[in-house]
Design an enzyme around this catalytic site. Structure first.
Site, PDB file in Angstrom:
ATOM      1  N   GLY A  46      65.167  42.584  27.416  1.00 14.92           N
ATOM      2  CA  GLY A  46      64.783  43.724  28.246  1.00 14.92           C
ATOM      3  C   GLY A  46      65.463  43.669  29.590  1.00 14.92           C
ATOM      4  O   GLY A  46      65.893  42.596  30.034  1.00 14.92           O
ATOM      5  N   GLN A  51      66.869  45.425  38.404  1.00 15.67           N
ATOM      6  CA  GLN A  51      67.611  44.186  38.149  1.00 15.67           C
ATOM      7  C   GLN A  51      69.125  44.362  38.251  1.00 15.67           C
ATOM      8  O   GLN A  51      69.850  43.387  38.352  1.00 15.67           O
ATOM      9  CB  GLN A  51      67.265  43.623  36.758  1.00 15.67           C
ATOM     10  CG  GLN A  51      65.835  43.120  36.653  1.00 15.67           C
ATOM     11  CD  GLN A  51      65.591  42.529  35.291  1.00 15.67           C
ATOM     12  OE1 GLN A  51      65.276  43.240  34.354  1.00 15.67           O
ATOM     13  NE2 GLN A  51      65.748  41.227  35.156  1.00 15.67           N
ATOM     14  N   CYS A  88      63.109  35.512  32.460  1.00 13.68           N
ATOM     15  CA  CYS A  88      63.635  36.739  33.065  1.00 13.68           C
ATOM     16  C   CYS A  88      65.085  36.507  33.476  1.00 13.68           C
ATOM     17  O   CYS A  88      65.409  35.457  34.032  1.00 13.68           O
ATOM     18  CB  CYS A  88      62.801  37.095  34.284  1.00 13.68           C
ATOM     19  SG  CYS A  88      63.348  38.575  35.144  1.00 13.68           S
ATOM     20  N   LEU A  89      65.937  37.492  33.210  1.00  9.79           N
ATOM     21  CA  LEU A  89      67.355  37.355  33.573  1.00  9.79           C
ATOM     22  C   LEU A  89      67.535  37.240  35.089  1.00  9.79           C
ATOM     23  O   LEU A  89      68.560  36.733  35.543  1.00  9.79           O
ATOM     24  CB  LEU A  89      68.154  38.544  33.037  1.00  9.79           C
ATOM     25  CG  LEU A  89      68.212  38.662  31.504  1.00  9.79           C
ATOM     26  CD1 LEU A  89      68.904  39.955  31.100  1.00  9.79           C
ATOM     27  CD2 LEU A  89      68.913  37.452  30.889  1.00  9.79           C
ATOM     28  N   HIS A 130      56.462  43.409  30.945  1.00  7.23           N
ATOM     29  CA  HIS A 130      57.345  42.663  31.863  1.00  7.23           C
ATOM     30  C   HIS A 130      58.308  43.621  32.574  1.00  7.23           C
ATOM     31  O   HIS A 130      58.478  43.546  33.793  1.00  7.23           O
ATOM     32  CB  HIS A 130      58.099  41.601  31.053  1.00  7.23           C
ATOM     33  CG  HIS A 130      59.100  40.804  31.825  1.00  7.23           C
ATOM     34  ND1 HIS A 130      58.975  39.444  32.021  1.00  7.23           N
ATOM     35  CD2 HIS A 130      60.245  41.174  32.456  1.00  7.23           C
ATOM     36  CE1 HIS A 130      60.006  39.029  32.753  1.00  7.23           C
ATOM     37  NE2 HIS A 130      60.797  40.055  33.018  1.00  7.23           N
ATOM     38  N   GLU A 131      58.904  44.528  31.798  1.00 11.30           N
ATOM     39  CA  GLU A 131      59.884  45.449  32.396  1.00 11.30           C
ATOM     40  C   GLU A 131      59.204  46.467  33.311  1.00 11.30           C
ATOM     41  O   GLU A 131      59.740  46.807  34.367  1.00 11.30           O
ATOM     42  CB  GLU A 131      60.697  46.157  31.307  1.00 11.30           C
ATOM     43  CG  GLU A 131      61.508  45.240  30.390  1.00 11.30           C
ATOM     44  CD  GLU A 131      62.283  44.161  31.114  1.00 11.30           C
ATOM     45  OE1 GLU A 131      62.739  44.383  32.241  1.00 11.30           O
ATOM     46  OE2 GLU A 131      62.426  43.054  30.551  1.00 11.30           O
ATOM     47  N   HIS A 134      58.655  45.102  36.670  1.00  5.60           N
ATOM     48  CA  HIS A 134      59.849  45.140  37.539  1.00  5.60           C
ATOM     49  C   HIS A 134      59.895  46.441  38.360  1.00  5.60           C
ATOM     50  O   HIS A 134      60.372  46.444  39.485  1.00  5.60           O
ATOM     51  CB  HIS A 134      61.136  45.052  36.711  1.00  5.60           C
ATOM     52  CG  HIS A 134      61.555  43.647  36.363  1.00  5.60           C
ATOM     53  ND1 HIS A 134      61.868  42.710  37.321  1.00  5.60           N
ATOM     54  CD2 HIS A 134      61.733  43.045  35.167  1.00  5.60           C
ATOM     55  CE1 HIS A 134      62.228  41.573  36.715  1.00  5.60           C
ATOM     56  NE2 HIS A 134      62.151  41.747  35.408  1.00  5.60           N
TER      57      HIS A 134
HETATM   58 CO    CO Z   1      62.572  40.331  34.000  1.00  4.38          CO
END
Ligand code: CO
Length: 151
Positions: A46, A51, A88-89, A130-131, A134
């Protein structure tokens, strides 16, 4: 399409509340295409627009069943709670256990502005939450217990 730079924890855009999308134009389509390419290149499941430095309410996901794009997503129903692992990226090398709704239904718009509704459990439910976090400027490390560092 292009692979974009992924912002890391500590960068201001990740702490901001993202703005709703109002224009369903070519720029939005390009953002979605670039976000998907960036997510796949980074091996993520995701990615949220903040991000990649864009403070708009746009998320993309793929938990193994093909790409999902959601604009202005909202959780409209949820059921149960479940503790599970997350990374998480934007927080590379850190993993933790996060309590999330076990099942969610999310409503949003697709790239043409048409309403879409997605229901999921397991990894899909977790990734959606999670997304969407963000978009509120919330990182999983703020919700996680038992954070661990893995190279
Ligand atoms: Co993330």
């Amino acid at each position: 399409m292009a692979v974009l730079d992924i912002k890391k924890a500590g960068e201001k855009v990740l702490k901001e509340k993202a703005q709703p999308v109002a224009k369903f134009d070519r720029r939005l389509k390009r953002l979605l295409d670039d976000m998907l390419e960036t997510m796949y290149a980074a091996d993520g499941v995701g990615l949220a627009a903040p991000q990649v430095g864009v403070s708009l309410r746009v998320i993309v996901l793929d938990v193994g069943d093909g790409p999902i794009e959601l604009i202005n997503p909202e959780i409209i129903e949820h059921e149960g709670m479940e503790l599970g692992p997350e990374g998480c990226l934007s927080v590379p090398g850190i993993y933790g256990e996060v309590e999330r709704y076990a099942r969610v239904t999310v409503e949003g718009l697709n790239r043409t502005g048409k309403k879409v509704r997605i229901s999921g459990q397991g990894l899909l439910a977790r990734a959606l939450q999670h997304e969407i976090d963000h978009l509120e400027g919330v990182l999983f490390i703020e919700r996680a217990t038992a954070l661990v560092k893995k190279e």
